[in-house]
Design a protein around this motif. Sequence first.
Motif, mmCIF file in Angstrom:
data_model
loop_
_atom_site.group_PDB
_atom_site.id
_atom_site.type_symbol
_atom_site.label_atom_id
_atom_site.label_comp_id
_atom_site.label_asym_id
_atom_site.label_seq_id
_atom_site.Cartn_x
_atom_site.Cartn_y
_atom_site.Cartn_z
ATOM 1 N N HIS A 10 -2.368 27.719 -19.630
ATOM 2 C CA HIS A 10 -1.742 26.398 -19.620
ATOM 3 C C HIS A 10 -2.151 25.623 -18.374
ATOM 4 N N HIS A 11 -2.488 24.387 -18.547
ATOM 5 C CA HIS A 11 -2.833 23.501 -17.434
ATOM 6 C C HIS A 11 -1.806 22.376 -17.378
ATOM 7 N N ASP A 12 -1.155 22.213 -16.193
ATOM 8 C CA ASP A 12 -0.171 21.140 -16.030
ATOM 9 C C ASP A 12 -0.865 19.783 -15.980
ATOM 10 N N ALA A 13 -0.047 18.753 -16.203
ATOM 11 C CA ALA A 13 -0.564 17.387 -16.092
ATOM 12 C C ALA A 13 -0.989 17.114 -14.650
ATOM 13 N N GLN A 14 -1.999 16.317 -14.463
ATOM 14 C CA GLN A 14 -2.527 16.000 -13.138
ATOM 15 C C GLN A 14 -2.144 14.562 -12.750
ATOM 16 N N TYR A 15 -1.708 14.399 -11.457
ATOM 17 C CA TYR A 15 -1.276 13.082 -10.963
ATOM 18 C C TYR A 15 -1.987 12.770 -9.641
ATOM 19 N N LYS A 16 -1.996 11.465 -9.296
ATOM 20 C CA LYS A 16 -2.453 11.047 -7.978
ATOM 21 C C LYS A 16 -1.514 9.954 -7.465
ATOM 22 N N THR A 17 -1.423 9.816 -6.108
ATOM 23 C CA THR A 17 -0.531 8.833 -5.488
ATOM 24 C C THR A 17 -1.283 7.528 -5.236
ATOM 25 N N VAL A 18 -0.713 6.441 -5.722
ATOM 26 C CA VAL A 18 -1.302 5.112 -5.522
ATOM 27 C C VAL A 18 -0.340 4.296 -4.653
ATOM 28 N N HIS A 19 -0.805 3.764 -3.491
ATOM 29 C CA HIS A 19 0.033 2.977 -2.587
ATOM 30 C C HIS A 19 -0.060 1.491 -2.934
ATOM 31 N N HIS A 20 1.096 0.850 -2.970
ATOM 32 C CA HIS A 20 1.166 -0.585 -3.240
ATOM 33 C C HIS A 20 1.711 -1.286 -1.992
ATOM 34 N N ASP A 21 0.972 -2.267 -1.434
ATOM 35 C CA ASP A 21 1.443 -3.038 -0.282
ATOM 36 C C ASP A 21 2.558 -3.992 -0.697
ATOM 37 N N ALA A 22 3.307 -4.454 0.365
ATOM 38 C CA ALA A 22 4.345 -5.462 0.112
ATOM 39 C C ALA A 22 3.685 -6.746 -0.383
ATOM 40 N N GLN A 23 4.390 -7.451 -1.224
ATOM 41 C CA GLN A 23 3.863 -8.684 -1.805
ATOM 42 C C GLN A 23 4.593 -9.901 -1.203
ATOM 43 N N TYR A 24 3.817 -10.933 -0.833
ATOM 44 C CA TYR A 24 4.363 -12.155 -0.241
ATOM 45 C C TYR A 24 3.862 -13.370 -1.007
ATOM 46 N N LYS A 25 4.651 -14.516 -0.765
ATOM 47 C CA LYS A 25 4.171 -15.797 -1.275
ATOM 48 C C LYS A 25 4.447 -16.869 -0.214
ATOM 49 N N THR A 26 3.662 -17.934 -0.215
ATOM 50 C CA THR A 26 3.803 -19.005 0.781
ATOM 51 C C THR A 26 4.714 -20.108 0.231
ATOM 52 N N VAL A 27 5.741 -20.490 1.043
ATOM 53 C CA VAL A 27 6.678 -21.569 0.676
ATOM 54 C C VAL A 27 6.482 -22.726 1.664
ATOM 55 N N HIS A 28 6.202 -23.946 1.172
ATOM 56 C CA HIS A 28 5.984 -25.116 2.022
ATOM 57 C C HIS A 28 7.296 -25.882 2.232
ATOM 58 N N LYS A 66 8.599 -12.709 1.388
ATOM 59 C CA LYS A 66 8.320 -11.414 0.763
ATOM 60 C C LYS A 66 8.850 -11.415 -0.672
ATOM 61 N N VAL A 67 7.954 -11.022 -1.578
ATOM 62 C CA VAL A 67 8.328 -10.936 -2.994
ATOM 63 C C VAL A 67 8.774 -9.517 -3.345
ATOM 64 N N SER A 68 8.024 -8.487 -2.843
ATOM 65 C CA SER A 68 8.394 -7.093 -3.096
ATOM 66 C C SER A 68 7.998 -6.232 -1.910
ATOM 67 N N ASP A 69 8.728 -5.131 -1.730
ATOM 68 C CA ASP A 69 8.431 -4.229 -0.633
ATOM 69 C C ASP A 69 7.250 -3.327 -0.979
ATOM 70 N N ALA A 70 6.637 -2.738 0.002
ATOM 71 C CA ALA A 70 5.572 -1.751 -0.215
ATOM 72 C C ALA A 70 6.173 -0.482 -0.828
ATOM 73 N N TYR A 71 5.372 0.205 -1.713
ATOM 74 C CA TYR A 71 5.869 1.452 -2.325
ATOM 75 C C TYR A 71 4.680 2.302 -2.780
ATOM 76 N N ASP A 72 4.934 3.623 -2.987
ATOM 77 C CA ASP A 72 3.945 4.578 -3.486
ATOM 78 C C ASP A 72 4.298 4.950 -4.932
ATOM 79 N N GLU A 73 3.256 5.081 -5.786
ATOM 80 C CA GLU A 73 3.480 5.375 -7.206
ATOM 81 C C GLU A 73 2.658 6.603 -7.618
ATOM 82 N N GLN A 74 3.260 7.520 -8.429
ATOM 83 C CA GLN A 74 2.566 8.685 -8.977
ATOM 84 C C GLN A 74 1.959 8.292 -10.331
ATOM 85 N N VAL A 75 0.620 8.341 -10.419
ATOM 86 C CA VAL A 75 -0.100 7.949 -11.635
ATOM 87 C C VAL A 75 -0.701 9.199 -12.286
ATOM 88 N N GLN A 76 -0.493 9.389 -13.627
ATOM 89 C CA GLN A 76 -1.013 10.551 -14.351
ATOM 90 C C GLN A 76 -2.518 10.392 -14.593
#
Length: 425
Positions: free
Chosen positions: A320-338, A393-403
Amino acid sequence: MVVTEIPKVTDDMVSGDAVEKEEGKPFVLFGREFSRKQVCAAGAGILCAALLVGGGAYAISQASWTGDSNAPAVSQSKDDEKQDMVLTLEVKADGWDADTSTPVIAHIEDADGKVDFYTAIAANKQVTVEVGKSGTYSVTLIPPVNADGSTYKAASSKVKAGKDDKKTNGTVITLEKVDADKVTKDDLTAIAKDVAAAVKKGDSTLTGDKGAAVAKKFEDNIKKNPNADADAVEKETGKAEETAKEDKSDAKTPETSDNKKNDSGSKNDSGNNGSGNKSDSKPSGGSGNSGSGSSSGGSSKKDDTTAHQHNWVAQTKTVHHDAQYKTVHHDAQYKTVHHDAVVKYVSICNNCGADITGNEAAHFKNSLLNGGNCGSCHEESRTVQAAYDEQVKVSDAYDEQVQVSAAWDETVTTGYKCSSCGATK
């Protein structure tokens, strides 16, 4: 020597009346006809001499086909000697393995139905099949099944029989491979049914223990295919195994032989002797005939042991072989307000220039009481806050596990075991 009595010549036979009466009835001596007149005219002495010469020649000619005399046999030219007529062919099958794949089963038929049999042969190797007489034969192949459940498309060809000559190129039939996931349930069941039918008309490669081993190998390899109907396959191959163990065959032909022979030249690689007879067949009445002579029951049994060929069946386990994953980092997201500039309006006295916003009337009255001249004003704009851009800031930075790959089971070969004798390797 053949001795024939010469009839007596009597006076009645010499007389004219007797000759006329018997004229239509000739003597037959030593295979030759003589009239009554010839007997009388020739005379006994001359006739005896002629008949002795003719009779001797006749005796010799008779002995040549009756075998009643010790006269020498008439020699024949090599062209008149009987030649072994064989079909020489090679089945090419990409991915076929001699240890783990099933053999190819060839159905061989002639035009008039006198030859109709099946034989198991190896792929990717030139083999010969003895058919007895020259002519064109139909060869239809039941495709082999590999250890991973893959197989090939069925194929057929017309093959001419010729002399058993190592220099013969032969006919090449190429099988088109079908991967395991492309083979349907019906295709796999059909192969199992064809194997069961083949054993009923099989030669020595498909009867007895050999035939049972071939049927079992087809069953094992077919059931490894995830698309197989295991119950249907087991039912058909089970019939084939039982039929093979009966060691009976309706085949109307001699045996199959391989082109290569061993060092002694008396047996070929397929386990048959030079005459095409089974080397492992059971002798009748305690003795059996080989291609060159008879052998006792004891030597036949010894040949059975020597002729055993291992039928290696792959031994497997599931990993049996388990599912394989990798970690993908997502930076914080921003937008400019005038932000626009902030402006307000103020009242400025026209006389003294004071900012009298909201206090205009009081300023004018106070100026008059004190002798001043302030009595009017105007509006001016004043920037309270300049325009600017802000990063929000629209969203904070986070790490995601991708199969990367799903979990899966793998069949791993751990070794091989002979289905006949239980030997392992």
